[in-house]
Design a protein around this motif. Structure first.
Motif, PDB file in Angstrom:
ATOM      1  N   PHE A   1       9.053   5.203   1.222  1.00 28.12           N
ATOM      2  CA  PHE A   1       7.671   5.449   0.800  1.00 28.12           C
ATOM      3  C   PHE A   1       7.391   6.940   0.779  1.00 28.12           C
ATOM      4  CE2 PHE A   1       7.369   1.163   2.797  1.00 28.12           C
ATOM      5  CZ  PHE A   1       7.231   0.491   1.595  1.00 28.12           C
TER       6      PHE A   1
ATOM      7  N   PRO B   1      -1.042   6.477   1.471  1.00 28.83           N
ATOM      8  CA  PRO B   1      -1.712   5.201   1.227  1.00 28.83           C
ATOM      9  C   PRO B   1      -3.185   5.392   0.884  1.00 28.83           C
ATOM     10  CG  PRO B   1      -0.313   5.030   3.135  1.00 28.83           C
ATOM     11  CD  PRO B   1      -0.328   6.469   2.743  1.00 28.83           C
ATOM     12  N   LEU B   2      -3.707   4.450   0.093  1.00 38.79           N
ATOM     13  CA  LEU B   2      -5.080   4.591  -0.399  1.00 38.79           C
ATOM     14  C   LEU B   2      -6.081   4.612   0.752  1.00 38.79           C
ATOM     15  CD1 LEU B   2      -4.862   2.104  -3.397  1.00 38.79           C
ATOM     16  CD2 LEU B   2      -4.571   4.580  -3.423  1.00 38.79           C
ATOM     17  N   ASP B   3      -5.744   3.893   1.843  1.00 35.14           N
ATOM     18  CA  ASP B   3      -6.679   3.838   2.967  1.00 35.14           C
ATOM     19  C   ASP B   3      -6.309   4.839   4.062  1.00 35.14           C
ATOM     20  OD1 ASP B   3      -4.368   2.613   3.747  1.00 35.14           O
ATOM     21  OD2 ASP B   3      -5.311   0.850   4.624  1.00 35.14           O
TER      22      ASP B   3
ATOM     23  N   HIS C   1      -7.584   6.089   8.610  1.00 36.96           N
ATOM     24  CA  HIS C   1      -6.708   6.088   9.782  1.00 36.96           C
ATOM     25  C   HIS C   1      -6.492   7.512  10.235  1.00 36.96           C
ATOM     26  CE1 HIS C   1      -5.504   1.876   9.563  1.00 36.96           C
ATOM     27  NE2 HIS C   1      -5.574   2.018   8.260  1.00 36.96           N
TER      28      HIS C   1
ATOM     29  N   ILE D   1       3.984  10.221   6.095  1.00 39.64           N
ATOM     30  CA  ILE D   1       4.469   9.006   5.425  1.00 39.64           C
ATOM     31  C   ILE D   1       5.979   9.094   5.222  1.00 39.64           C
ATOM     32  CG2 ILE D   1       4.300   7.628   3.316  1.00 39.64           C
ATOM     33  CD1 ILE D   1       1.819   7.528   5.177  1.00 39.64           C
TER      34      ILE D   1
ATOM     35  N   TYR E   1       7.734   8.348   8.379  1.00 36.98           N
ATOM     36  CA  TYR E   1       7.825   6.923   8.738  1.00 36.98           C
ATOM     37  C   TYR E   1       9.013   6.260   8.068  1.00 36.98           C
ATOM     38  CZ  TYR E   1       3.188   7.021  10.818  1.00 36.98           C
ATOM     39  OH  TYR E   1       2.127   7.289  11.615  1.00 36.98           O
TER      40      TYR E   1
ATOM     41  N   ALA F   1       1.676   2.878  10.160  1.00 40.22           N
ATOM     42  CA  ALA F   1       2.792   3.169   9.254  1.00 40.22           C
ATOM     43  C   ALA F   1       2.457   2.577   7.892  1.00 40.22           C
ATOM     44  CB  ALA F   1       4.084   2.555   9.803  1.00 40.22           C
ATOM     45  N   PRO F   2       3.154   3.007   6.822  1.00 42.89           N
ATOM     46  CA  PRO F   2       2.894   2.410   5.507  1.00 42.89           C
ATOM     47  C   PRO F   2       3.270   0.926   5.500  1.00 42.89           C
ATOM     48  CG  PRO F   2       4.264   4.380   5.313  1.00 42.89           C
ATOM     49  CD  PRO F   2       4.190   4.050   6.759  1.00 42.89           C
ATOM     50  N   ASP F   3       2.470   0.142   4.799  1.00 40.47           N
ATOM     51  CA  ASP F   3       2.663  -1.305   4.770  1.00 40.47           C
ATOM     52  C   ASP F   3       3.680  -1.671   3.679  1.00 40.47           C
ATOM     53  OD1 ASP F   3       2.479  -3.994   4.630  1.00 40.47           O
ATOM     54  OD2 ASP F   3       0.291  -4.078   4.550  1.00 40.47           O
ATOM     55  N   GLU F   4       4.788  -2.250   4.080  1.00 44.25           N
ATOM     56  CA  GLU F   4       5.850  -2.601   3.133  1.00 44.25           C
ATOM     57  C   GLU F   4       5.366  -3.615   2.112  1.00 44.25           C
ATOM     58  OE1 GLU F   4       6.127  -2.849   6.415  1.00 44.25           O
ATOM     59  OE2 GLU F   4       7.660  -1.402   7.013  1.00 44.25           O
TER      60      GLU F   4
ATOM     61  N   ALA G   1       3.680  -2.241  -0.814  1.00 38.30           N
ATOM     62  CA  ALA G   1       4.499  -1.204  -1.447  1.00 38.30           C
ATOM     63  C   ALA G   1       4.081   0.201  -1.001  1.00 38.30           C
ATOM     64  CB  ALA G   1       4.448  -1.328  -2.970  1.00 38.30           C
ATOM     65  N   GLY G   2       3.649   0.310   0.239  1.00 40.32           N
ATOM     66  CA  GLY G   2       3.290   1.616   0.783  1.00 40.32           C
ATOM     67  C   GLY G   2       1.926   2.117   0.338  1.00 40.32           C
ATOM     68  N   LEU G   3       1.122   1.259  -0.292  1.00 47.09           N
ATOM     69  CA  LEU G   3      -0.184   1.703  -0.784  1.00 47.09           C
ATOM     70  C   LEU G   3      -1.278   1.578   0.269  1.00 47.09           C
ATOM     71  CD1 LEU G   3       0.016   0.246  -4.374  1.00 47.09           C
ATOM     72  CD2 LEU G   3      -0.230   2.650  -3.789  1.00 47.09           C
ATOM     73  N   SER G   4      -0.950   0.951   1.409  1.00 55.30           N
ATOM     74  CA  SER G   4      -1.937   0.879   2.486  1.00 55.30           C
ATOM     75  C   SER G   4      -1.206   1.075   3.811  1.00 55.30           C
ATOM     76  CB  SER G   4      -2.664  -0.464   2.467  1.00 55.30           C
ATOM     77  OG  SER G   4      -1.769  -1.482   2.824  1.00 55.30           O
ATOM     78  N   MET G   5      -1.993   1.169   4.881  1.00 52.33           N
ATOM     79  CA  MET G   5      -1.399   1.353   6.197  1.00 52.33           C
ATOM     80  C   MET G   5      -1.425   0.031   6.955  1.00 52.33           C
ATOM     81  SD  MET G   5      -0.750   4.590   6.184  1.00 52.33           S
ATOM     82  CE  MET G   5      -0.370   5.030   7.873  1.00 52.33           C
TER      83      MET G   5
ATOM     84  N   ARG H   1      -0.596  -1.507  11.207  1.00 51.53           N
ATOM     85  CA  ARG H   1      -0.401  -1.074  12.601  1.00 51.53           C
ATOM     86  C   ARG H   1       1.004  -1.492  13.059  1.00 51.53           C
ATOM     87  NH1 ARG H   1      -5.382   1.481  14.245  1.00 51.53           N
ATOM     88  NH2 ARG H   1      -6.873   0.721  12.706  1.00 51.53           N
TER      89      ARG H   1
ATOM     90  N   GLU I   1       4.076  -1.575  -7.520  1.00 45.78           N
ATOM     91  CA  GLU I   1       2.847  -0.968  -6.995  1.00 45.78           C
ATOM     92  C   GLU I   1       1.639  -1.464  -7.795  1.00 45.78           C
ATOM     93  OE1 GLU I   1       4.247   3.323  -5.156  1.00 45.78           O
ATOM     94  OE2 GLU I   1       4.322   3.100  -7.325  1.00 45.78           O
TER      95      GLU I   1
END
Lengths: 100, 817
Positions: A3, A7-9, A13, A94, A97, B269-272, B275-279, B281, B369
Motif C-alpha cells: 500500500f 487512506p481516505l479516512d 486517525h 503507510i 506498514y 494500519a491500512p485495511d487490506e 485495498a488500502g483506501l481506509s484504516m 485497527r 480500488e
C-alpha cells in the motif's frame, strides 16, 4: 500488493507520540525496557552511568506510541513516558506498514 | 506378491491362440490374413491360429472364449485394430473365459499397417506377419496381474474459501461428505466479497455471496478453518494426510462482533479488504459480512509482542472477555480422500508500468480500488471520489489490458477486465449520469452469455470506446488532473484527453505463494504460472495427480460464473471417487526388487510423481503402488535393473525387438512410441489413411520415459537400420515431465554414437502429438530415406562396436536366450 496511498479516512486517525524520559543514574542495566519495547525504540547506550551500567538510549525518537510498558516494567522506576502529541498519518507511515 | 514371483509361477508352457481379424475389407482388403494366420500357426508356442471376419463381434468373442476353454489357451493374441480401441473388449472376453486379462496381447495391423500401406499388399502382409510375431513373442512373457484396489477416505479438503472453494465445499457437504474448508485470510469470501457488482446481471456481489458464505459457515458437514494454511501433504489418491497450521486469532469463538474493542485500540494500519483506501485497527474484522463473524488481532501490529502485555485496552473493553493474548497456533492433521485446489488469484500491481504513473499520481487508481470506492460499504460510502481532493470526477478514463496481453507484464488475456470495465462504466452512469466516460481498449472481448448486450447498453448510454491505450499519463500538479496521450488506431490520429481520474483495468495473475501449493501437492504449472489441468479439453478440472482437482482462478483467469461452474465440476469429480469408496490402479506400476536395489536414488530423482522413497535406513527404493502412474521412467533410469514395470517388462520389450530383427533387420526401423501421443498419432495417420513406407515396426510403451538406452542400443546391435524414439511434445507429457528423461537418454546415445564414429542420424527423436498424424507420416518417410542410406558395412560396424556397458550387480537386462 504494497500500500502507498494515504487512506481516505486518514484524517480521522492519529498516532499518539510519547516523549521518553530516562533517569540514567537509577538504571541498573536489566535491559527489560530495551527487550520488551513493542516498537523497538530503545537500545543500550555506549556510555556508563554513575553505577557503572549502560542505561537505555532512545534511537527512534517519534516512534514511541506512549504505551507506557517500559514505565510499568522498569524495576528501578528509571524510565517513563508522557504523551507529547497526536501525530497525523503520512504517506510514509503507510509505506512503513506495508513493510511490516 | 511381486510380479517376479508371479512370473515364476506361470512358467507353464505357453499355449497361445492367435486370431487374425479381417475387419471386413479394412484389413482383409490389403493384408492376406489367411497367410498371416498360417504364418502365426508356425510360431513356437502357438496352439491354434485362425482368421475371421470380425473378431470384435459377438461371435468373434465367443470363439475366443470357447477356444480358451477347449484348447486350454493361456495366452491370446488378436491381430486387428489399435489396442486403444478394442483392448478392453478382448480383455473382458478373456476374463469371462477365466483367463487373466493381462495375458492378452494385441497386434495393430489396421491403423499401423493395412490403412497406411493400401497400395503395397505384399509389403503390408509381410509387416503384418512381423507385428504378429512381435505380439506372440511378447505374449509368451506376459504375466497374470491383479489390479490394486485402494480405499478412498470419504472426506474432502477444499483449499481456498473464495466463491469457487465455497461452492465446491457446499456441493460436497450437501452430498453427505465431511469437508474441511481452509482459508488463509480471517474470513471466507475471497475476491468476490470485495467486488461491488457482478457482470452481466449487475447483481450486488456481496448480497448474493453472503448467504452462501453463512451457509458454508453453519453447514454441519463443513469444518471451516480460517487463518489456516497447508504445511504438508502426504499420501496418494484417496488417502491424503494433510498438516494444517491454524493461526492464533487471539479472539475466542464467543465473540459477538459488537465492535467495542475496536474503538479503544490505539494501533492503526491500512485495511487490506478496502485495498488500502481506509484504516483498520490492530483488532478488527475484515468486513461486515465476514464468516466467521469473529474479530481477530493482527499481532504484527498489536503492541503485545512476545507474550508481554503492553496494552490491554481491547481486553478491558470486551464484556464477554473474548480477547486471549496467549492463544497459540495449532497444527492439525487431517485425513482426506480428495483435495480441491481453489486458491484464486492476485491482482496485477501496475507500478512497473511507469508511464501510467500509478503510485505517483493520486488520481490513477486500479480497478480493485474502484470496486471499493463505488461500494456502499467501502471507504467513501459508495461515492466515486478522486483520492486527491475527494470530489466527484466529471471525466473518467478506463485503461484496458493493464498487466495483460503484453510481453512487459503477463502475456495472457485476463478474461474478466473488459466486462468488469463495462459494468463499472454503467455503474458510474447509474449514479452520476453526467459523467463523461472514456474507455481505452485494445480489443473488447465480450464473449459470454449476455456480455455483448451489456457492451451495447454501455455504448447506448454514451460511454465512449477509443481503440488504443494511452502511451503516457501526465499530471497537472496544480489540479491533480490527468492528461492521456496516445493514438486512436481506428482513426490513425494522435489524441490528448484531459480527465479527472484514470482507472487502470488491471489483470489477474497466479498467487505469489502458489509455488508452495504446487510443491506440496505435486501439481504442474503452465508457462503463465496457473495450475495445469490433466487434459485441457477432456479432463479440465483434474490434475495429473490422482484425487486432486482444480476450481476457480487457480487454474486460469475466469469470471464468477465460470468459477462456480468449475467448482461444481470439481466437486462432482471428487464425489465420484468418494462415492465409489475405492480406486482401481492398473497393474502397470513399478516394482522394486529389493535384492538388486543399491540405494543410488536415481529413481527417486526421475519419478514425476515423487512416489518413490528411499528407506531411511537401508536406502532401498520403495514405490507407493497406489500413486504410481506407470510411466516406467524409473525402470529405464535404474542402473541395476532393480525396478520392473509390470506388464511392460524389459524382457517383453527385448523380445519385441528380437522379433522385429529376426528377419532382414537391415531393412527395418524399430520405433518406440508412447501410448498417449505418438502411438495415438500413428493411429490417427491410419484413420486418416495417410500413406507412408512400410519399414517401421512400432513398440508401444506407456511413456517415452520407459525407453532405456539399452533398448536403443540393443536394436542397433541386432542390426536394425534405424531407431525412432517418439513421445508427447515437451510440456505435454501425460506423466508430467517424464519425457525430459527421454530427451536426456537419447542425447546420451547420440553422444555415444558420435564418439564411436557411428552415424547418429540413424537414431531419431520426434515429438508427435495424437493429432499430428501427418507429422508421423512425414517422419516415416524421413526414416525410410535414412534406411536407404545406411550401408551394410555401417550396420556391421555398429553390431561390433556398440557393446553394452559392463554392469555391476544385476546385469542381465538383455534376454538370456
Amino acid at each position: 500488493m504494497k500500500f502507498w496511498r494515504l487512506p481516505l479516512d486518514a484524517g480521522s486517525h492519529s498516532i499518539p507520540i510519547g516523549e521518553l524520559h530516562i533517569i540514567k543514574d537509577r538504571c541498573k542495566g536489566c535491559g527489560f525496557c530495551i527487550e520488551f519495547c513493542p516498537n523497538q525504540v530503545l537500545k543500550e547506550a555506549p556510555e556508563f552511568n554513575k553505577k557503572g551500567y549502560h542505561p537505555p538510549l532512545v534511537t527512534k525518537q517519534g516512534e514511541c506510541v506512549n504505551c507506557n510498558l517500559c514505565e510499568i516494567i522498569c524495576p528501578e522506576f528509571a524510565i517513563y513516558s508522557v504523551l507529547k502529541e497526536y501525530k497525523e498519518l503520512t504517506a510514509e507511515d503507510i509505506a512503513g506498514y506495508s513493510k511490516k | 506378491m511381486t510380479p517376479k514371483k508371479v512370473q515364476r509361477k506361470e512358467k507353464e508352457e505357453p499355449r497361445i491362440g492367435v486370431y487374425v481379424c479381417h475387419c471386413g475389407l479394412n484389413i482383409g482388403g490389403v493384408v492376406d490374413c489367411a497367410r498371416v494366420a498360417e504364418f502365426a500357426a508356425g510360431l513356437p508356442g502357438v496352439i491354434l491360429s485362425k482368421d475371421n471376419l470380425y473378431t470384435c463381434s459377438e461371435p468373434g468373442q465367443e470363439l475366443i472364449k470357447a477356444d480358451i476353454k477347449e484348447h486350454r489357451l493361456n495366452r491370446v493374441v488378436v491381430a486387428s485394430c489399435t489396442p486403444r480401441l478394442h483392448e478392453p473388449t478382448f480383455r473382458a472376453a478373456c476374463e469371462d473365459a477365466g483367463l487373466n486379462p493381462y495375458l492378452f496381447e494385441m497386434a495393430n495391423i489396421r491403423e499401423h499397417c493395412s490403412w497406411v500401406h493400401l497400395h503395397d499388399k505384399e509389403a503390408a502382409t509381410e509387416k503384418a506377419k512381423d507385428l504378429v510375431r512381435m505380439a506372440v513373442a511378447r505374449s509368451k512373457l506376459l504375466a497374470a496381474q491383479e489390479p490394486l484396489e485402494v480405499p478412498v477416505t470419504r472426506k474432502a479438503l477444499v483449499i481456498g474459501g473464495g466463491v469457487a472453494g465455497i461452492q465446491a465445499a457446499l456441493d460436497l457437504a450437501d452430498s453427505g461428505y465431511k469437508v474441511y474448508l481452509i482459508e488463509k485470510d480471517p474470513s471466507i469470501g475471497g475476491r468476490m466479497a470485495q467486488i461491488d457488482k457482478t457482470f452481466p446481471t449487475m447483481d450486488c456481489s456481496i448480497c448474493i455471496l453472503a448467504p452462501k458464505m453463512s451457509e458454508a459457515g453453519r453447514h454441519p458437514n463443513i469444518e471451516l478453518l480460517t487463518l489456516s494454511e497447508i504445511e504438508g501433504v502426504e499420501g496418494y489418491v484417496g488417502n491424503f494426510t494433510v498438516q494444517v497450521r491454524k493461526k492464533a486469532r487471539f479472539v475466542t469463538d464467543s465473540c459477538t462482533a459488537c465492535g467495542d474493542c475496536v474503538k479503544v485500540c490505539p494501533q492503526v494500519a491500512p485495511d487490506e479488504f478496502n485495498a488500502g483506501l481506509s484504516m483498520r485497527r490492530a483488532i478488527y474484522m475484515s468486513f461486515a459480512q465476514a464468516v466467521p463473524s469473529t474479530y481477530q488481532i493482527d499481532m504484527d501490529l498489536c503492541l503485545n509482542k512476545h507474550g508481554i502485555i503492553a496494552c490491554d485496552k481491547c481486553f478491558q473493553a470486551c464484556q464477554r472477555q473474548c480477547v486471549d493474548y496467549s492463544q497459540q497456533d495449532q497444527i492439525l492433521t487431517l485425513d482426506v480422500g480428495t483435495i480441491i485446489v481453489a486458491t484464486g488469484v492476485d491482482v496485477y500491481d501496475p507500478t512497473p508500468l511507469t508511464e501510467f504513473g500509478y503510485r505517483k499520481f493520486p488520481n490513477v487508481i486500479t480497478s480493485l480500488e474502484f470496486e471499493r470506492l463505488i461500494n456502499a460499504g467501502g471507504p467513501s460510502g459508495g461515492n466515486l471520489i478522486r483520492p486527491s481532493d475527494q470530489k466527484i470526477p466529471k471525466t473518467v478514463a478506463f485503461l484496458q489490458c493493464i498487466g495483460s496481453r503484453s510481453k512487459r507484464s503477463n502475456i495472457y488475456c485476463s478474461n474478466i477486465c473488459c466486462m468488469n470495465t463495462i459494468k463499472d462504466a454503467l455503474l458510474i452512469k447509474e449514479h452520476w449520469p453526467e459523467t463523461k466516460i472514456l474507455v481505452f481498449y485494445i480489443d473488447i472481448r465480450a464473449f459470454g452469455k449476455g456480455f455483448e448486450d451489456l457492451f451495447q447498453r454501455a455504448r447506448r448510454e454514451g460511454v465512449s470506446f477509443i481503440r488504443g491505450v494511452p502511451g503516457e499519463i501526465i499530471e497537472d500538479p496544480e489540479t491533480n488532473s490527468l492528461t492521456l496521450i496516445g493514438e486512436d488506431t481506428l482513426l490513425s490520429q494522435l489524441y490528448r484527453y484531459e480527465v479527472d481520474m484514470a482507472i487502470l483495468s488491471v489483470g489477474i495473475e497466479p498467487r505469489k505463494d502458489s509455488p508452495v501449493i504446487q510443491r506440496l501437492l505435486n501439481l504442474s504449472c503452465a508457462a503463465d504460472g496457473f495450475f495445469l489441468e490433466a487434459h485441457p479439453k477432456l479432463r479440465p478440472v483434474d490434475t495429473p495427480t490422482g484425487g486432486i482437482f482444480l476450481a476457480g482462478c487457480a487454474e486460469g483467469p475466469k469470471d464468477i460464473k465460470d468459477s462456480v461452474t468449475q467448482a461444481s465440476a470439481a466437486a462432482s469429480r471428487a464425489n465420484i471417487l468418494m462415492a465409489q469408496g475405492k480406486v482401481i490402479v492398473e497393474a502397470i506400476t513399478a516394482v522394486v526388487d529389493e535384492t538388486l536395489c543399491q540405494g543410488c536414488g536415481m529413481c527417486v530423482k526421475v519419478c514425476p510423481y515423487s512416489t518413490i522413497r528411499e528407506d531411511p535406513e537401508t536406502k532401498i527404493a520403495q514405490v507407493t503402488q497406489a500413486s504410481c502412474a506407470g510411466c516406467g521412467t524409473c525402470v529405464a533410469e535404474c542402473p541395476f535393473s532393480a525396478i520392473t514395470q509390470r506388464h511392460f517388462t524389459d524382457a517383453q520389450i527385448f523380445a519385441q525387438i528380437d522379433a522385429i530383427t529376426e528377419e532382414a533387420p537391415e531393412t527395418k526401423a524399430v520405433a518406440f512410441c508412447c501410448n498417449w501421443c505418438s502411438y495415438a498419432g500413428a493411429d490417427f495417420a491410419g484413420v486418416s489413411r495417410m500413406q507412408y513406407p512400410t519399414p517401421i515396426r512400432i513398440i508401444r510403451t506407456m511413456c517415452s520415459g520407459r525407453i532405456s538406452t539399452e533398448f536403443i542400443e540393443y536394436a542397433f546391435r541386432r542390426g536394425a537400420a534405424a531407431v525412432l524414439v517418439s513421445g508427447c511434445h515437451i510440456g505435454d507429457c501425460h506423466y508430467i515431465n517424464a519425457n525430459h528423461q527421454t530427451e536426456k537418454r537419447v542425447n546420451r546415445v547420440w553422444k555415444k554414437m558420435e564418439r564411436l564414429g557411428l552415424d547418429k542420424n540413424r537414431l531419431q527423436l520426434a515429438w508427435i502429438s495424437a493429432a499430428e498424424g501427418n507429422l508421423f507420416a512425414r517422419k516415416m518417410k524421413e526414416i525410410d530415406e535414412i534406411i536407404q542410406g545406411v550401408t551394410p558395412e555401417e550396420i556391421e560396424k555398429t553390431k561390433q562396436i556398440l557393446v553394452p556397458k559392463k554392469k555391476g550387480k544385476g546385469e542381465g537386462t538383455e534376454p538370456k536366450e
